[in-house]
Scaffold this motif. Structure first.
Motif, PDB file in Angstrom:
ATOM      1  N   GLY A 134      17.935  33.392  -0.284  1.00  0.00           N
ATOM      2  CA  GLY A 134      19.153  33.180   0.235  1.00  0.00           C
ATOM      3  C   GLY A 134      19.686  31.290  -0.210  1.00  0.00           C
ATOM      4  N   LEU A 135      19.017  30.754  -1.031  1.00  0.00           N
ATOM      5  CA  LEU A 135      19.111  29.299  -1.351  1.00  0.00           C
ATOM      6  C   LEU A 135      20.321  29.061  -2.298  1.00  0.00           C
ATOM      7  CD1 LEU A 135      18.126  26.466  -0.636  1.00  0.00           C
ATOM      8  CD2 LEU A 135      16.340  26.731  -2.436  1.00  0.00           C
ATOM      9  N   VAL A 136      20.386  29.940  -3.123  1.00  0.00           N
ATOM     10  CA  VAL A 136      21.329  29.631  -4.200  1.00  0.00           C
ATOM     11  C   VAL A 136      22.806  29.785  -3.354  1.00  0.00           C
ATOM     12  CG1 VAL A 136      22.394  30.523  -6.486  1.00  0.00           C
ATOM     13  CG2 VAL A 136      19.987  30.212  -6.172  1.00  0.00           C
ATOM     14  N   GLY A 137      22.853  30.860  -2.667  1.00  0.00           N
ATOM     15  CA  GLY A 137      24.048  31.104  -2.023  1.00  0.00           C
ATOM     16  C   GLY A 137      24.605  29.978  -1.174  1.00  0.00           C
ATOM     17  N   MET A 138      23.812  29.146  -0.457  1.00  0.00           N
ATOM     18  CA  MET A 138      24.284  27.913   0.061  1.00  0.00           C
ATOM     19  C   MET A 138      25.145  26.951  -0.799  1.00  0.00           C
ATOM     20  SD  MET A 138      20.808  26.780   2.284  1.00  0.00           S
ATOM     21  CE  MET A 138      19.755  28.079   3.348  1.00  0.00           C
TER      22      MET A 138
END
Length: 496
Positions: free
Chosen positions: A356-360
């Motif tokens: 989920g980190l890139v989506g942040m």
């Protein structure tokens, strides 16, 4: 003012502030001038601060850097063997980039003074900048490594390789793939690096954030306490269960009953068999999240068997890893032996899945699945340095293949000419910076520096068009034609 007697002429003088002058009205004597200069010099020396380093940082001497370079080369070779390419990112980021990504560890981020309206922070790790890089450049598929310094406002423990400024060596796979294949490769990489560095026996613990969250749910942990309880469980490698339980109950407000149920699970270790057992567990089987994690754990161990690394990998329910961005499999490599004075070295590598980190960072919230591992190079280096100190083996700090020397006087120009020829041929060569150095001192320099060969010039050699090539270790000498010298040196020092 107090009176002082001059040690040169016994004339009484007075100390006024920082100046010495005669107590009488007569003009200053030579002694007074000497005293004034002497006092001023001694005062400036006493007030000059002694040079020192800031806490949690260190200098590295040439011997230490040679060991460090060897470790880096081993790690980079492994990363490249697995098809990774490298990138680089700035040492500081916008503060908002790092905020909210590290859980309770966010307090360790170094904030910089406001410059030109931007609030900046030194990077805490290489993972969040990597995710920001992927989002900014709309990259959805990459296998990359990155070796660079990171910064943490932590309490340093220098003897255990814990610093405020240190290198991380990261390997990450970004992209949409079938479950557990990239994850298994990351664990294989950790196994390869730790085996090749010969640091001693090690263990790689694995767990899954979905299994942890499912466990918390069935044990009665409120949803809003998942992350903070996870950070407390993460301390089990340093603290006893009693201390961890006390923090959960007394500091974080968890019920004692819930803490006791967690305690039963976090004591479990095993392999694929443990995952199968937990899938049949009355409580864990109630959580879809935990079941998904346990099913993937079984798949992971099947791939690890194919990679032949299951001898060092253990499924450990106490492994939590406190960083907020992990979403799936997590792992940590531990050296199982103790260091000097019985001190445990602790973790030397860690990582996991963070889907989920890139989506942040993406304006539309588009996710890029990622998994990676970071090698704790400073702790690794501390062990390698200790091993080098304990060993009688000499550590070379240069890669010089040959010293260009002369046995007679007035041959400086010839030595420099031959040195240039060797440099141009790609040979690592040295020459002493003296017109007429003694041959013995030139040979001694080779002994001290570990230079394996000496190319000796003399009047006769110059006439014959040859160079006397001497092997420093065996002291054997052979005449080699000038034209073939470079190739002969390469052949003899192919491992340098």
């Amino acid at each position: 003012s107090p009176l002082f007697s001059c040690s040169f002429c016994s004339m009484p003088t007075t100390l006024l502030g920082q100046n010495l002058r005669p107590s009488s009205s007569s003009t200053s004597s030579t002694c007074d001038v000497l005293l004034m200069h002497s006092f001023s010099l001694s005062l400036s020396i006493s007030l000059s601060p002694s040079p020192s380093l800031s806490q949690g940082t260190r200098d590295y001497n040439p011997k230490q850097m040679a060991i460090r370079e060897r470790v880096f080369n081993t790690i980079i070779r492994c990363f490249k063997r697995h098809g990774a390419e490298t990138i680089d990112t700035p040492v500081f980021e916008l503060k908002e980039t790092l905020t909210g990504k590290y859980g309770e560890d966010s307090k360790l981020i170094y904030d910089l003074k406001d410059q030109g309206g931007e609030l900046l922070s030194l990077r805490y790790d290489l993972t969040v900048p990597f995710a920001r890089y992927l989002a900014m450049n709309k990259i959805t598929n990459i296998k990359r490594y990155h070796i660079a310094k990171v910064y943490r406002r932590d309490n340093p423990a220098m003897t255990r390789g814990r610093y405020r400024e240190f290198y991380q060596c990261d390997f990450d796979i970004a992209g949409q793939y079938d479950p557990m294949i990239p994850d298994a490769e990351c664990l294989k990489i950790v196994h390869e690096i730790l085996s090749e560095l010969e640091l001693g026996d090690f263990c790689i613990k694995v767990n899954d954030r979905r299994i942890l969250d499912g466990m918390f749910a069935v044990c009665g942990v409120p949803d809003d306490k998942f992350r903070t309880i996870c950070s407390t469980v993460d301390k089990l490698d340093k603290m006893s269960w009693e201390v961890v339980k006390s923090e959960m109950v007394n500091e974080k407000g968890l019920s004692e009953e819930a803490a006791d149920q967690i305690g039963q699970y976090v004591s479990m270790q095993g392999g694929m068999d443990l995952a199968e057992r937990l899938l049949q567990d009355a409580k864990m089987s109630q959580s879809k999240q935990a079941c998904a994690g346990l099913t993937d754990m079984k798949q992971l161990f099947s791939y690890l068997q194919l990679f032949q690394v299951t001898d060092k990998v253990v499924f450990d329910l106490s492994l939590a890893r406190g960083l907020d961005y992990y979403t799936g499999v997590i792992y940590e490599a531990i050296l199982t032996q103790t260091g000097p004075e019985g001190v445990s070295v602790g973790s030397v590598a860690g990582g996991g899945r963070y889907d989920g980190l890139v989506g942040m960072f993406d304006p539309k919230g588009r996710k890029v699945p990622c998994v990676g591992v970071s090698i704790g190079i400073e702790r690794v280096f501390s062990i390698m340095e200790q091993k080098a100190e304990a060993s009688a083996q000499k550590v070379r700090t240069t890669e010089t293949q040959v010293m260009v020397a002369s046995a007679q006087r007035n041959l400086l120009n010839e030595r420099l000419r031959l040195t240039a020829e060797l440099w141009n041929a790609g040979i690592k060569a040295e020459v002493m910076y003296k017109k007429n150095p003694k041959l013995l001192s030139q040979l001694q320099h080779c002994e001290d520096s570990g230079i394996p060969l000496v190319a000796i010039l003399g009047e006769q050699e110059l006439k014959d068009g040859v160079v006397k090539l001497r092997t420093v270790h065996s002291r054997e000498e052979v005449d080699v034609s000038r034209a073939e010298l470079a190739e002969e040196i390469k052949k003899r020092t192919s491992d340098v």
